[in-house]
Design an enzyme around this catalytic site. Structure first.
Site, PDB file in Angstrom:
ATOM      1  N   PHE A   1       4.191 -11.883  38.978  1.00  9.27           N
ATOM      2  CA  PHE A   1       4.174 -12.144  37.591  1.00  9.27           C
ATOM      3  C   PHE A   1       5.549 -12.264  37.352  1.00  9.27           C
ATOM      4  CE2 PHE A   1       3.217  -9.930  33.206  1.00  9.27           C
ATOM      5  CZ  PHE A   1       3.495 -11.251  32.519  1.00  9.27           C
TER       6      PHE A   1
ATOM      7  N   LYS B   1      -1.908 -10.276  17.442  1.00 16.21           N
ATOM      8  CA  LYS B   1      -2.383  -8.978  17.922  1.00 16.21           C
ATOM      9  C   LYS B   1      -2.818  -8.118  16.940  1.00 16.21           C
ATOM     10  CE  LYS B   1      -2.015 -10.197  22.306  1.00 16.21           C
ATOM     11  NZ  LYS B   1      -2.440 -11.611  22.148  1.00 16.21           N
TER      12      LYS B   1
ATOM     13  N   ASP C   1      -2.399  -7.694   2.841  1.00 14.91           N
ATOM     14  CA  ASP C   1      -2.766  -7.647   4.027  1.00 14.91           C
ATOM     15  C   ASP C   1      -1.798  -6.541   4.670  1.00 14.91           C
ATOM     16  OD1 ASP C   1      -4.469  -9.653   4.094  1.00 14.91           O
ATOM     17  OD2 ASP C   1      -3.300 -11.089   5.137  1.00 14.91           O
TER      18      ASP C   1
ATOM     19  N   ASP D   1       3.150 -18.613  28.561  1.00 18.16           N
ATOM     20  CA  ASP D   1       2.194 -18.725  27.575  1.00 18.16           C
ATOM     21  C   ASP D   1       2.643 -18.608  26.222  1.00 18.16           C
ATOM     22  OD1 ASP D   1      -0.330 -18.545  26.702  1.00 18.16           O
ATOM     23  OD2 ASP D   1      -0.735 -16.498  27.105  1.00 18.16           O
ATOM     24  N   ALA D   2       1.981 -19.575  25.545  1.00 21.69           N
ATOM     25  CA  ALA D   2       2.637 -19.701  24.085  1.00 21.69           C
ATOM     26  C   ALA D   2       2.350 -18.598  23.152  1.00 21.69           C
ATOM     27  CB  ALA D   2       2.069 -21.111  23.362  1.00 21.69           C
TER      28      ALA D   2
ATOM     29  N   HIS E   1       6.052  -9.781  25.109  1.00 22.50           N
ATOM     30  CA  HIS E   1       4.935 -10.591  25.087  1.00 22.50           C
ATOM     31  C   HIS E   1       5.039 -11.649  24.112  1.00 22.50           C
ATOM     32  CE1 HIS E   1       0.783 -11.850  23.946  1.00 22.50           C
ATOM     33  NE2 HIS E   1       0.269 -11.537  25.235  1.00 22.50           N
TER      34      HIS E   1
ATOM     35  N   ASP F   1       3.643 -13.360  21.879  1.00 30.92           N
ATOM     36  CA  ASP F   1       2.934 -13.243  20.265  1.00 30.92           C
ATOM     37  C   ASP F   1       3.898 -12.121  19.707  1.00 30.92           C
ATOM     38  OD1 ASP F   1       0.831 -15.051  20.824  1.00 30.92           O
ATOM     39  OD2 ASP F   1      -0.568 -13.260  21.418  1.00 30.92           O
ATOM     40  N   LYS F   2       4.272 -11.235  20.578  1.00 31.42           N
ATOM     41  CA  LYS F   2       5.187 -10.098  19.913  1.00 31.42           C
ATOM     42  C   LYS F   2       6.578 -10.656  19.893  1.00 31.42           C
ATOM     43  CE  LYS F   2       2.523  -7.294  18.717  1.00 31.42           C
ATOM     44  NZ  LYS F   2       2.666  -7.087  17.450  1.00 31.42           N
TER      45      LYS F   2
ATOM     46  N   LYS G   1       5.212 -11.058   6.462  1.00 33.17           N
ATOM     47  CA  LYS G   1       4.654 -11.010   5.062  1.00 33.17           C
ATOM     48  C   LYS G   1       5.351  -9.752   4.482  1.00 33.17           C
ATOM     49  CE  LYS G   1       0.146 -12.353   6.486  1.00 33.17           C
ATOM     50  NZ  LYS G   1      -1.254 -12.068   6.664  1.00 33.17           N
TER      51      LYS G   1
ATOM     52  N   LYS H   1       1.895  -6.049  29.623  1.00 35.04           N
ATOM     53  CA  LYS H   1       0.625  -5.662  28.982  1.00 35.04           C
ATOM     54  C   LYS H   1      -0.004  -4.385  29.827  1.00 35.04           C
ATOM     55  CE  LYS H   1      -2.296  -8.666  27.586  1.00 35.04           C
ATOM     56  NZ  LYS H   1      -3.391  -9.747  27.632  1.00 35.04           N
TER      57      LYS H   1
END
Length: 384
Positions: A228, A243, A269, A236-237, A17, A19-20, A263, A163
């Site tokens: 797909f 997430k 966090d 998709d950026a 994905h 974001d991943k 981080k 997903k």
């Protein structure tokens, strides 16, 4: 009173994905710094789009690592499996804008204080052996299994981007049935239909779900839009840290809002969220509650947590006040105390970037140390 009969839904996303992909790169950069110097300070963010990866943030550590950032990013994308037109590990452009950590932030951390203010939550529940909520736990398991068979060559028509989403029916507070199953996965050919993809993935999904949860009434939604083929950052950026519910409890518990990836463990966090999960899991494993949330709060530059809060939703064998006092006694909850107790200053983070930071088995090298249940006896002793 807590509801006993209901339907609850959680989703997961695969390592491919967008974001991943970004989480993975950010955590790989972090690991490289910690491997070179365990005292490194890193706040690394990644953005990915069509054939482009942009990395930025603040670091303090060995300069040679910065020179390797492009290599690190390419290796992450190669391992995930992107060799497609529009996003290919060898062809993508990589820009790095990492720079020195702010001296104003560093002054608080160097005094052993927290790297930022914030609230962090940890959660555990007796729904799975991992003491995780079942919907997110099994949503992860489905995608992890599909990634395994994709990479092994057993399911070569599957792509990296995917997903999953499970809606589970609870009866008397326990998950008993999948009412809705959603699986969208990138695939090889535009000629493949939703039925074709279901035929590929269904056997693997049945492998990972508990027996009896899939019934004749379960509704399947496999690639419900049809095609797909274009996936990943080309479709998709992606961006680090988008997430946060997938990374934690799938919406079954509160979230403080802070993301994890990229981080270093001076950032509460991340480290305090791990500590809160560790404490909540040990509370449940000790039989002190069937379900538990722990909240911790911090101020930048201040070592001692500002507050400790416990909630057991009426399932506790002792009061929440007793649990709050006990967890503070069995673990030093200063940022340094957390890092030392869980041994967090190690290159153990890239593996957390997909399929959840919680509910994973502790590993020999210290990975997922916050999933141990080694505080059980200490908690019982303190509470008496």
């Amino acid at each position: 009173m807590t509801r006993k009969n209901y339907i609850f839904t959680s989703e997961s996303v695969s390592e491919g994905h967008p974001d991943k992909v970004c989480d993975r790169i950010s955590d790989a950069v972090l690991d490289a710094f910690l491997a070179a110097d365990p005292q490194s300070r890193v706040a690394c963010e990644t953005f990915a789009t069509t054939d482009r990866v942009v990395i930025g943030g603040e670091v303090r550590g060995p300069g040679e690592v910065i020179q390797r950032v492009e290599e690190i990013a390419r290796e992450c994308v190669r391992d995930i499996g992107y060799e497609q037109e529009g996003f290919h590990w060898a062809n993508m452009k990589v820009d790095s804008y990492l720079h020195a950590q702010s001296a104003h932030i560093a002054q608080g951390v160097d005094k052993e204080g927290a790297g930022d203010q914030g609230i962090m939550f940890g959660y555990a529940v007796e729904e799975t052996d991992a003491l995780m909520p079942a919907p997110i736990h099994y949503s992860h398991a489905i995608l992890r299994r599909l990634a395994e068979v994709r990479k092994s060559g057993a399911a070569p028509d599957l792509g990296p981007d995917a997903k999953s989403q499970l809606s589970l029916r609870y009866e008397d507070g326990k998950p008993v049935e999948v009412t809705q199953l959603v699986l969208s996965t990138q695939h090889a050919s535009e000629n493949q239909t939703s039925d074709d993809i279901r035929a590929i993935v269904e056997p693997y999904i049945r492998e990972v779900l508990p027996e009896g949860w899939l019934t004749k009434a379960t509704e399947w939604w496999v690639n419900p839009t049809g095609t797909f083929v274009i996936g990943g950052p080309d479709g998709d950026a992606g961006l680090t840290g988008r997430k946060i519910i997938v990374d934690t409890y799938g919406g079954a518990a509160p979230h403080g809002g802070g993301a994890f990836s990229g981080k270093d463990p001076t950032k509460v966090d991340r480290s305090a969220a791990y500590a809160a999960r560790y404490l909540a899991k040990n509370v449940v494993a000790a039989g002190l509650a069937h379900r538990c949330v722990i909240q911790l709060s911090y101020a930048i530059g201040v070592a001692k947590p500002l507050s400790i809060y416990a909630e057991t939703y009426g399932t506790g064998e002792v009061s929440e006040e007793v649990i709050e006092k006990a967890v503070a006694e069995v673990m030093d909850l200063t940022p340094r105390g957390i890092r030392d107790h869980l041994q967090l200053n190690r290159p153990i983070y890239q593996r957390t970037a997909a399929y959840g930071h919680f509910g994973r088995a502790p590993e020999v090298d210290g990975g997922f140390s916050w999933e141990r249940t080694d505080l059980v006896e200490a908690l019982k002793s303190v509470i008496g």
